[in-house]
Design a protein around this motif. Structure first.
Motif, PDB file in Angstrom:
ATOM      1  N   LEU A 165       1.201  -1.725  -0.026  1.00 26.56           N
ATOM      2  CA  LEU A 165       0.200  -0.368   0.262  1.00 26.56           C
ATOM      3  C   LEU A 165       1.168   1.094   0.140  1.00 26.56           C
ATOM      4  N   ALA A 166       2.314   1.411   0.337  1.00 28.60           N
ATOM      5  CA  ALA A 166       2.878   2.308   0.975  1.00 28.60           C
ATOM      6  C   ALA A 166       3.713   2.692  -0.707  1.00 28.60           C
ATOM      7  N   THR A 167       4.393   1.478  -0.899  1.00 31.29           N
ATOM      8  CA  THR A 167       4.640   2.054  -2.292  1.00 31.29           C
ATOM      9  C   THR A 167       4.260   2.399  -4.007  1.00 31.29           C
ATOM     10  N   LEU A 168       2.629   1.612  -3.414  1.00 29.52           N
ATOM     11  CA  LEU A 168       1.361   2.324  -4.179  1.00 29.52           C
ATOM     12  C   LEU A 168       0.928   3.223  -4.764  1.00 29.52           C
ATOM     13  N   SER A 169       1.102   3.893  -3.005  1.00 23.79           N
ATOM     14  CA  SER A 169       0.391   4.960  -3.270  1.00 23.79           C
ATOM     15  C   SER A 169       1.269   6.618  -3.508  1.00 23.79           C
ATOM     16  N   ALA A 170       2.810   5.763  -2.876  1.00 26.43           N
ATOM     17  CA  ALA A 170       3.499   6.879  -3.398  1.00 26.43           C
ATOM     18  C   ALA A 170       4.333   6.995  -4.656  1.00 26.43           C
ATOM     19  N   GLY A 171       3.791   6.053  -5.191  1.00 24.37           N
ATOM     20  CA  GLY A 171       3.861   5.791  -6.598  1.00 24.37           C
ATOM     21  C   GLY A 171       3.321   6.269  -7.916  1.00 24.37           C
ATOM     22  N   VAL A 172       1.611   6.383  -7.327  1.00 26.26           N
ATOM     23  CA  VAL A 172       0.845   7.398  -7.757  1.00 26.26           C
ATOM     24  C   VAL A 172       0.579   8.522  -7.397  1.00 26.26           C
ATOM     25  N   ALA A 173       1.396   8.597  -6.058  1.00 25.89           N
ATOM     26  CA  ALA A 173       0.977  10.101  -5.775  1.00 25.89           C
ATOM     27  C   ALA A 173       2.617  10.826  -7.317  1.00 25.89           C
ATOM     28  N   ARG A 236      11.040  16.916   6.798  1.00 23.74           N
ATOM     29  CA  ARG A 236       9.887  16.031   6.688  1.00 23.74           C
ATOM     30  C   ARG A 236       8.545  16.661   5.953  1.00 23.74           C
ATOM     31  N   TRP A 237       9.048  17.612   4.978  1.00 23.01           N
ATOM     32  CA  TRP A 237       8.461  18.233   4.048  1.00 23.01           C
ATOM     33  C   TRP A 237       8.081  17.146   2.267  1.00 23.01           C
ATOM     34  N   LEU A 238       9.627  16.077   2.569  1.00 33.97           N
ATOM     35  CA  LEU A 238       9.955  15.993   1.562  1.00 33.97           C
ATOM     36  C   LEU A 238       8.747  14.958   1.202  1.00 33.97           C
ATOM     37  N   PRO A 239       8.403  14.834  -0.347  1.00 34.18           N
ATOM     38  CA  PRO A 239       6.664  13.373   0.108  1.00 34.18           C
ATOM     39  C   PRO A 239       7.429  12.158   0.523  1.00 34.18           C
ATOM     40  N   THR A 240       8.521  11.656   0.016  1.00 34.35           N
ATOM     41  CA  THR A 240       9.023  10.653   0.733  1.00 34.35           C
ATOM     42  C   THR A 240       9.001  10.059   1.759  1.00 34.35           C
ATOM     43  N   MET A 263       3.392  12.465   9.165  1.00 34.21           N
ATOM     44  CA  MET A 263       4.156  11.944   8.056  1.00 34.21           C
ATOM     45  C   MET A 263       2.626  11.168   7.326  1.00 34.21           C
ATOM     46  N   ALA A 264       2.296  10.210   8.079  1.00 30.74           N
ATOM     47  CA  ALA A 264       0.704   9.569   7.304  1.00 30.74           C
ATOM     48  C   ALA A 264      -0.220  10.412   6.897  1.00 30.74           C
ATOM     49  N   HIS A 265      -0.533  11.245   7.606  1.00 30.87           N
ATOM     50  CA  HIS A 265      -1.199  12.153   8.113  1.00 30.87           C
ATOM     51  C   HIS A 265      -1.076  12.979   6.312  1.00 30.87           C
ATOM     52  N   ARG A 266      -0.135  13.756   6.628  1.00 33.99           N
ATOM     53  CA  ARG A 266       0.347  14.176   4.608  1.00 33.99           C
ATOM     54  C   ARG A 266      -0.113  13.653   3.930  1.00 33.99           C
ATOM     55  N   ALA A 267       0.337  12.038   4.121  1.00 33.96           N
ATOM     56  CA  ALA A 267       0.846  11.090   2.766  1.00 33.96           C
ATOM     57  C   ALA A 267      -0.906  11.322   1.943  1.00 33.96           C
ATOM     58  N   SER A 268      -1.828  10.871   3.284  1.00 35.46           N
ATOM     59  CA  SER A 268      -3.172  11.093   2.909  1.00 35.46           C
ATOM     60  C   SER A 268      -3.856  12.272   2.219  1.00 35.46           C
ATOM     61  N   LEU A 269      -3.964  13.483   2.911  1.00 34.95           N
ATOM     62  CA  LEU A 269      -3.926  14.235   3.104  1.00 34.95           C
ATOM     63  C   LEU A 269      -3.437  14.534   0.709  1.00 34.95           C
ATOM     64  N   ALA A 270      -2.271  14.426   1.118  1.00 33.10           N
ATOM     65  CA  ALA A 270      -1.619  15.034  -0.547  1.00 33.10           C
ATOM     66  C   ALA A 270      -2.459  14.359  -1.300  1.00 33.10           C
ATOM     67  N   LEU A 271      -2.626  12.384  -1.529  1.00 30.72           N
ATOM     68  CA  LEU A 271      -3.067  11.601  -1.764  1.00 30.72           C
ATOM     69  C   LEU A 271      -4.668  12.335  -2.225  1.00 30.72           C
ATOM     70  N   ALA A 272      -5.664  12.978  -1.289  1.00 29.77           N
ATOM     71  CA  ALA A 272      -6.670  12.761  -1.624  1.00 29.77           C
ATOM     72  C   ALA A 272      -6.444  14.530  -2.854  1.00 29.77           C
ATOM     73  N   LEU A 273      -5.728  15.558  -2.812  1.00 27.70           N
ATOM     74  CA  LEU A 273      -5.619  17.029  -3.100  1.00 27.70           C
ATOM     75  C   LEU A 273      -4.834  16.694  -4.561  1.00 27.70           C
ATOM     76  N   ILE A 274      -3.869  15.331  -4.753  1.00 27.48           N
ATOM     77  CA  ILE A 274      -4.083  14.978  -5.890  1.00 27.48           C
ATOM     78  C   ILE A 274      -5.487  14.741  -6.708  1.00 27.48           C
ATOM     79  N   ALA A 275      -6.146  13.678  -6.243  1.00 30.80           N
ATOM     80  CA  ALA A 275      -6.719  13.354  -7.008  1.00 30.80           C
ATOM     81  C   ALA A 275      -8.140  14.348  -7.462  1.00 30.80           C
ATOM     82  N   ALA A 276      -8.492  15.640  -6.197  1.00 28.65           N
ATOM     83  CA  ALA A 276      -9.604  16.557  -6.599  1.00 28.65           C
ATOM     84  C   ALA A 276      -9.094  17.016  -7.508  1.00 28.65           C
ATOM     85  N   GLY A 277      -7.426  17.879  -7.258  1.00 29.30           N
ATOM     86  CA  GLY A 277      -7.332  18.497  -8.390  1.00 29.30           C
ATOM     87  C   GLY A 277      -6.364  18.369 -10.103  1.00 29.30           C
TER      88      GLY A 277
END
Length: 548
Positions: A165-173, A236-240, A263-277
């Protein structure tokens, strides 16, 4: 009289057209004159997927003997590698396929007049894009997702799920983030400005990705102080790192390290914002691209400024050589895929130069960056070598196979044409030397050191052109690839076996010349001597190629 076709095609016909459109768009991702030469799509797909899958397998295999004495933070470092690798690979894939994220002008002109439902063309493109990115994100992580949990032998299935889940999420992001930024640029900028800005953006994006990889190589062992010290919030602002936190949270739950939850909260928020964008930007970018494709007139021939034309005519007296000179420049200007390759290549070189020029130390988890005197001496030879070696590899791309026949009909001797190639490369190298010298002057390099590095860079340019282009006996972009022969061995030899010792020796030479200035006469005298010897040996090789 034949009957008119129905206004609404049958459902089975619509499904068939959707399938054909999807296959067409999927093949377009791999139909590239730069990376493909006559192979079918299946072969190209297998090669590309194997290239991104191999590093994860090799890294996991190398770790199998390390886990007997591996610490908990050492395991975090290993898990971060796979998250980082997936993010970097998918972002790089999206950058390389930038032009294929939307149909091009020809697709719109040919497919729009057909009796297809309005939704079918965008749907086929989105499906093909999802298939393409899905193949790469799975290939980049599948071996690590299976091998690393097997090596650690600790809560096997839970770690497999967490890492997958982590690697797939990072790749998609990584891929979706590049798509979102590209769509924003396309919607905001005028078309002519978009083409220029997009190249700069891709080069800087590759530079950032390269620095992320170099950051891991430098500070992988310092993961604990970097992530646990509250005085170092910048990293800590690095997406990885966000997706590393997601990994730790999924794997350990409440027992995860303290950095994991935010960090997990930022990852979830980034995925949501990217998808909405993307849901907002992609349709807008599609509409604008379709309008530009239909309304855009063929680009007018680019004319050089009068000063540039005068300089070329003054420095290159032969009309045949001027023709080759302009042919190279116009071929690069016309081919967008070639420009993408150059942006990716020079972005990677810029990342190496920045890493060499800066010295970063970690004190209690807080990184401190400063310019390195020793490293600044590496920038000039590194970028000059990187530029000339890159042009050597790029000129072998078969972009204009008819050019050899055209230039032969003019009666221009082949040795004359080849000399123009070396002059063109020398001009690019000298431009890099001037750019680096201007940067060093901005960084307040002493006049003595600046003069030594500039003169050494000019001499190095001439020597590398003579050396790397010694066997150049064809017009660039006009030589078909020969079966069984690739540029991969040459590329690996130059960039892995030659680059590092070459740059190190050049640093030592520059430092020695700065202390003993008369030694500067050595490289100055070496250039004409090497040029004379190369000309004597080269004429025979070029004549043999001409006769063949």
């Amino acid at each position: 009289m034949p009957e008119n076709p129905p206004a609404n095609p049958p459902a089975n016909l619509r499904d068939t057209s959707l399938l054909h459109l999807t296959r067409h768009f999927f093949r377009r991702f791999f139909e590239n004159d730069i990376i493909q030469s006559g192979q079918d799509t299946q072969t190209t797909v297998i090669r590309a997927l194997s290239a991104v899958a191999a590093p994860g397998l090799m890294f996991a295999f190398w770790l199998q003997n390390q886990y007997v004495r591996r610490t908990s933070w050492g395991r975090v470092e290993d898990e971060y590698f796979f998250v980082m690798f997936s993010f970097v690979v998918m972002a790089a894939v999206a950058i390389f396929e930038w032009e294929m994220l939307f149909p091009d002008r020809l697709d719109f002109l040919v497919l729009t007049p057909l009796s297809l439902p309005t939704w079918q063309m965008p749907a086929a493109k989105v499906i093909a894009l999802a298939m393409f990115l899905g193949l790469f994100v799975i290939a980049s992580s599948i071996f690590g997702d299976l091998m690393l949990p097997a090596v650690t032998a600790d809560h096997l299935f839970r770690q497999i799920a967490a890492q997958t889940l982590a690697t797939l999420s990072a790749g998609v992001a990584g891929a979706a983030g590049i798509m979102l930024l590209g769509g924003i640029l396309l919607c905001v900028l005028p078309l002519n400005l978009f083409r220029s800005v997009s190249l700069i953006f891709r080069m800087l994006a590759v530079t950032a990705l390269g620095l992320i990889v170099i950051h891991y190589a430098r500070f992988g062992d310092a993961m604990q102080p970097l992530l646990t010290n509250p005085s170092a919030p910048t990293l800590r602002w690095l997406p990885t790192f966000w997706f590393l936190g997601l990994y730790q949270t999924l794997q350990h739950g409440a027992a995860a390290p303290a950095f994991a939850a935010p960090m997990a909260h930022r990852a979830s928020l980034a995925l949501a914002l990217i998808a909405a964008g993307l849901l907002v930007i992609y349709p807008l970018a599609w509409t604008r691209m379709r309008r530009l494709a239909i309304e855009d007139q063929p680009t007018r021939a680019h004319t050089l400024p009068a000063f540039t034309r005068g300089a070329i005519h003054a420095l290159i007296r032969s009309p045949q050589q001027r023709a080759i000179f302009h042919f190279i420049g116009q071929t690069i200007a016309r081919n967008t895929r070639y420009q993408v390759y150059m942006a990716l290549y020079f972005g990677a070189g810029l990342a190496l130069a920045i890493s060499c020029a800066t010295h970063v130390t970690t004190v209690r988890g807080v990184p401190h960056a400063a310019l390195s005197t020793f490293g600044l001496h590496a920038v000039m030879p590194l970028l000059v070598f990187w530029t000339i070696a890159g042009l050597k590899l790029a000129f072998a791309f078969p972009l204009q196979l008819g050019a050899a026949w055209i230039f032969r009909t003019t009666g221009a001797p082949l040795p004359t044409c080849v000399r123009a190639v070396r002059k063109w490369v020398l001009g690019c190298g000298l431009a890099v030397v001037l750019a680096v010298a201007a940067t060093l002057a901005f960084l307040r390099c002493t006049p003595r050191d600046l003069a030594v590095q500039t003169i050494c860079g000019i001499c190095l340019c001439a020597l590398l052109v003579e050396g790397l282009f010694f066997e150049q006996a064809t017009i660039p972009f006009s030589q078909p690839r020969r079966p069984g022969r690739t540029q991969m061995p040459l590329m690996l030899t130059l960039h892995l076996g030659v680059l590092a010792p070459f740059v190190f020796l050049m640093i030592l030479l520059e430092l020695r010349i700065e202390r003993t200035l008369p030694l500067l006469l050595l490289p100055i005298a070496l250039v004409p001597a090497v040029h004379w010897v190369a000309e004597q040996l080269r004429d025979r090789a070029v004549l043999i190629e001409e006769e063949r």
